[in-house]
Write a protein that holds these residues in place. Structure first.
Motif, PDB file in Angstrom:
ATOM      1  N   LEU A 156       0.820  -1.203   0.000  1.00 28.93           N
ATOM      2  CA  LEU A 156       0.000   0.000   0.000  1.00 28.93           C
ATOM      3  C   LEU A 156       0.856   1.255   0.000  1.00 28.93           C
ATOM      4  O   LEU A 156       0.516   2.249  -0.637  1.00 28.93           O
ATOM      5  CB  LEU A 156      -0.940  -0.003   1.211  1.00 28.93           C
ATOM      6  CG  LEU A 156      -2.231  -0.802   1.010  1.00 28.93           C
ATOM      7  CD1 LEU A 156      -2.954  -0.957   2.329  1.00 28.93           C
ATOM      8  CD2 LEU A 156      -3.130  -0.148  -0.011  1.00 28.93           C
ATOM      9  N   TYR A 170      -6.441  -7.993  -2.567  1.00 32.28           N
ATOM     10  CA  TYR A 170      -6.030  -6.757  -1.907  1.00 32.28           C
ATOM     11  C   TYR A 170      -4.559  -6.415  -2.186  1.00 32.28           C
ATOM     12  O   TYR A 170      -4.069  -5.399  -1.705  1.00 32.28           O
ATOM     13  CB  TYR A 170      -6.302  -6.850  -0.403  1.00 32.28           C
ATOM     14  CG  TYR A 170      -7.786  -6.925  -0.097  1.00 32.28           C
ATOM     15  CD1 TYR A 170      -8.510  -5.783   0.195  1.00 32.28           C
ATOM     16  CD2 TYR A 170      -8.466  -8.142  -0.143  1.00 32.28           C
ATOM     17  CE1 TYR A 170      -9.876  -5.848   0.453  1.00 32.28           C
ATOM     18  CE2 TYR A 170      -9.829  -8.217   0.112  1.00 32.28           C
ATOM     19  CZ  TYR A 170     -10.528  -7.062   0.408  1.00 32.28           C
ATOM     20  OH  TYR A 170     -11.884  -7.131   0.647  1.00 32.28           O
ATOM     21  N   LEU A 230      -6.990  -1.671  -5.388  1.00 28.02           N
ATOM     22  CA  LEU A 230      -6.732  -0.636  -4.381  1.00 28.02           C
ATOM     23  C   LEU A 230      -7.233   0.724  -4.869  1.00 28.02           C
ATOM     24  O   LEU A 230      -7.849   1.475  -4.100  1.00 28.02           O
ATOM     25  CB  LEU A 230      -5.237  -0.567  -4.074  1.00 28.02           C
ATOM     26  CG  LEU A 230      -4.609  -1.794  -3.417  1.00 28.02           C
ATOM     27  CD1 LEU A 230      -3.112  -1.584  -3.222  1.00 28.02           C
ATOM     28  CD2 LEU A 230      -5.283  -2.123  -2.100  1.00 28.02           C
ATOM     29  N   THR A 277      -6.515  -2.820   4.821  1.00 27.70           N
ATOM     30  CA  THR A 277      -6.447  -2.044   3.588  1.00 27.70           C
ATOM     31  C   THR A 277      -7.253  -0.761   3.695  1.00 27.70           C
ATOM     32  O   THR A 277      -6.769   0.327   3.356  1.00 27.70           O
ATOM     33  CB  THR A 277      -6.958  -2.891   2.415  1.00 27.70           C
ATOM     34  OG1 THR A 277      -6.174  -4.076   2.303  1.00 27.70           O
ATOM     35  CG2 THR A 277      -6.882  -2.113   1.114  1.00 27.70           C
TER      36      THR A 277
END
Length: 243
Positions: free
Chosen positions: A10, A219, A225, A48
């Protein structure tokens, strides 16, 4: 997935995404209560969403306590996310608090089995946009085609997930933002027009839903995302575009 992989992934994704400048005290409630099937991906979904929200300067609380659905508590939040909820998770009083939250301008975000939730609450069904009907066996590959105003928009992206069939096609009642291609997998029942994500203004608030999000591995998909981030921005009233 090892615990340290998701934050690193991320961070790489978000390093290319401008951060929002809204007030840092805006909050998101991620609700993950289940009365039926429970997805293994729930912890990853929460992690997430937390990281995506924090990048947008919003704080996240996770809850499985239906008692948190009361007027005073929900007034603290900008967005309520139902992340892989299933079954009947709120009583009549708690449902009324959720309706009050939306009518006051709140935002809703539904992930995957949020559509497999609260079948006896018609208002919720309208909020989500469509209820789950069934799904093909196992995880299958398809492509997600973003769209805007009923026309393909941009490049499609690959997906491997549990691909829901819905009880009705929501097109016409919502703004469809993505479809999947049933020609690429077995068990689709919605035909050439198979919406998988959509949004709409509803009863004073905003609602965004994606049928994707069953598989933990999804994810790690940068396109997914970005998909979730846009849904969060729309539900929070940060972006007029929901796809």
């Amino acid at each position: 997935m090892r615990p340290n992989v998701l934050p690193l992934l991320l961070a790489m994704f978000l390093s290319t995404v401008p951060a929002a400048t809204a007030a840092a005290n805006e909050r998101v409630l991620v609700f993950t209560s289940t009365a039926k099937f429970r997805h293994d991906s729930i912890p990853t979904a929460v992690s997430t969403l937390r990281l995506l929200a924090e990048r947008e300067r919003m704080a996240v609380d996770q809850s499985e306590n239906a008692a948190d659905f009361n007027d005073a508590n929900l007034a603290r939040y900008r967005v309520v996310v139902f992340a892989n909820t299933t079954g009947d998770v709120l009583d009549a009083t708690q449902q009324q608090a959720m309706e009050t939250f939306i009518r006051a301008g709140g935002g809703f975000m539904g992930v995957h089995s949020a559509a497999d939730t609260e079948y006896d609450w018609p208002w919720y069904g309208q909020l989500v946009g469509a209820y789950f009907k069934n799904h093909p066996e196992g995880l299958q590959f398809s492509r997600v085609q973003p769209e805007r105003e009923g026309k393909p928009q941009g490049t499609s992206w690959p997906v491997r997930d549990e691909l829901y069939n819905f009880r009705s096609n929501p097109r016409g009642a919502v703004q469809v933002t993505a479809t999947v291609d049933e020609r690429m997998y077995q068990g689709g029942t919605m035909g050439a027009d198979h919406p998988i994500a959509w949004c709409h203004r509803f009863d004073g608030g905003r609602s965004w839903y994606t049928g994707l999000g069953h598989d933990t591995g999804l994810y790690r998909n940068r396109d997914f995302l970005a998909h979730l981030r846009q849904g969060l921005l729309y539900a929070a009233g940060r972006s007029p575009a929901c796809g």
